[in-house]
Every structure is written in C-alpha cells, then in structure tokens.
Design a protein around this motif. Structure first.
Motif, PDB file in Angstrom:
ATOM      1  N   GLY A  34      -8.749 -98.495  40.896  1.00 38.82           N
ATOM      2  CA  GLY A  34      -8.677 -99.861  41.388  1.00 38.82           C
ATOM      3  C   GLY A  34      -7.268-100.414  41.281  1.00 38.82           C
ATOM      4  N   TRP A  35      -6.979-101.332  42.162  1.00 39.12           N
ATOM      5  CA  TRP A  35      -5.758-102.142  42.068  1.00 39.12           C
ATOM      6  C   TRP A  35      -6.185-103.572  41.743  1.00 39.12           C
ATOM      7  CZ3 TRP A  35      -0.778-100.781  41.835  1.00 39.12           C
ATOM      8  CH2 TRP A  35      -0.406 -99.530  42.309  1.00 39.12           C
ATOM      9  N   PHE A  36      -5.470-104.149  40.807  1.00 40.15           N
ATOM     10  CA  PHE A  36      -5.740-105.509  40.366  1.00 40.15           C
ATOM     11  C   PHE A  36      -4.427-106.267  40.326  1.00 40.15           C
ATOM     12  CE2 PHE A  36     -10.078-104.727  38.931  1.00 40.15           C
ATOM     13  CZ  PHE A  36     -10.077-103.353  38.820  1.00 40.15           C
ATOM     14  N   ARG A  37      -4.499-107.568  40.292  1.00 41.29           N
ATOM     15  CA  ARG A  37      -3.280-108.360  40.170  1.00 41.29           C
ATOM     16  C   ARG A  37      -3.530-109.556  39.276  1.00 41.29           C
ATOM     17  NH1 ARG A  37      -2.695-110.939  46.280  1.00 41.29           N
ATOM     18  NH2 ARG A  37      -4.408-112.462  46.112  1.00 41.29           N
ATOM     19  N   GLN A  38      -2.443-110.017  38.690  1.00 37.29           N
ATOM     20  CA  GLN A  38      -2.529-111.194  37.820  1.00 37.29           C
ATOM     21  C   GLN A  38      -1.286-112.043  38.012  1.00 37.29           C
ATOM     22  OE1 GLN A  38      -3.137-110.362  33.640  1.00 37.29           O
ATOM     23  NE2 GLN A  38      -4.004-112.392  33.309  1.00 37.29           N
ATOM     24  N   ALA A  39      -1.508-113.257  38.477  1.00 35.32           N
ATOM     25  CA  ALA A  39      -0.429-114.232  38.637  1.00 35.32           C
ATOM     26  C   ALA A  39      -0.318-115.052  37.352  1.00 35.32           C
ATOM     27  CB  ALA A  39      -0.715-115.135  39.832  1.00 35.32           C
ATOM     28  N   PRO A  40       0.852-115.630  37.100  1.00 35.47           N
ATOM     29  CA  PRO A  40       1.023-116.433  35.885  1.00 35.47           C
ATOM     30  C   PRO A  40      -0.015-117.545  35.787  1.00 35.47           C
ATOM     31  CG  PRO A  40       3.131-116.024  36.919  1.00 35.47           C
ATOM     32  CD  PRO A  40       2.096-115.518  37.873  1.00 35.47           C
TER      33      PRO A  40
END
Length: 122
Positions: A34-40
C-alpha cells in the motif's frame, strides 16, 4: 521486509511524479502493498493498494490521478501520480502486509518505509 521509498520532491501543480518503494529481505510477491500519505496535522490515509495478484484498489479521493503498480522481479512497487495539486503535499509511505482483506486499513500493515516528501506548489 525492509522498505525504502524514493522519488519525492518539489513539483508544481499539474505536474506528475513517480514514487518507488524498494523492498529487501523478502520476496515482494509474498505481500500486498500500500501507499499512504500524511500531511502535517492530519492522520495518515491510504492512497492506493495492490494485492498479491496485482489487482489494485483506490479510495474515491485518489481514483483517476494515482496508479499503483508492482514489479515483483525488481522487488519494487510504484506510485504514479498525475495532475498533482497543492493538497497532495504530504509525506508518502509504502507499507507491506500479508493480509488478503481490508487492505485500506492501516492496522493491517506491519512493515513501513521511512517515507518520502512530496511538495506541490501552486
């Protein structure tokens, strides 16, 4: 399995970018990825997943602009991103799981990379 992401950087809105996730220690074909992302200030969210058979799944917010793929021979997973927007700015992580269901759930993933930063300027 150890995972190392690469390919992040600073791009302009509308640009495309391809992220790579290189695996070592185990054969990638043994895992769903999986690819995930997290913004501040925000929670980590799923962007795309690909199961062991190569079938890909996307949350509604990512459909049409993101494409996940895998090259088991190279032990690498890719995330092709197009028409990038400033709101796509985040740290992007790849992760691996031996699970076969509920692949959108972060809790299913036991192995994570260190992340690569993507910044999209307007």
């Amino acid at each position: 399995v150890q995972l190392v992401e690469s390919g992040g950087g600073l791009v302009q809105a509308g640009d495309s970018l391809r992220l790579s996730c290189a695996a070592s220690g185990r054969t990638l074909s043994d895992y769903a990825m999986g690819w995930f992302r997290q913004a501040p200030g925000k929670e980590r969210e799923v962007v795309a997943v690909i199961d062991m058979t190569g079938r890909s799944y996307y949350p509604d917010a990512a459909k049409g602009r993101f494409t996940i793929s895998r090259d088991n021979a190279k032990n690498t997973v890719f995330l092709q991103m197009s028409s990038l927007k400033p709101e796509d700015t985040a740290a992007y992580y790849c992760a691996a799981t031996t699970a076969r269901v509920a692949l959108f759930a972060l809790s299913q993933y036991n192995w994570w990379g260190q992340g690569t930063q993507v910044t999209v300027s307007s």
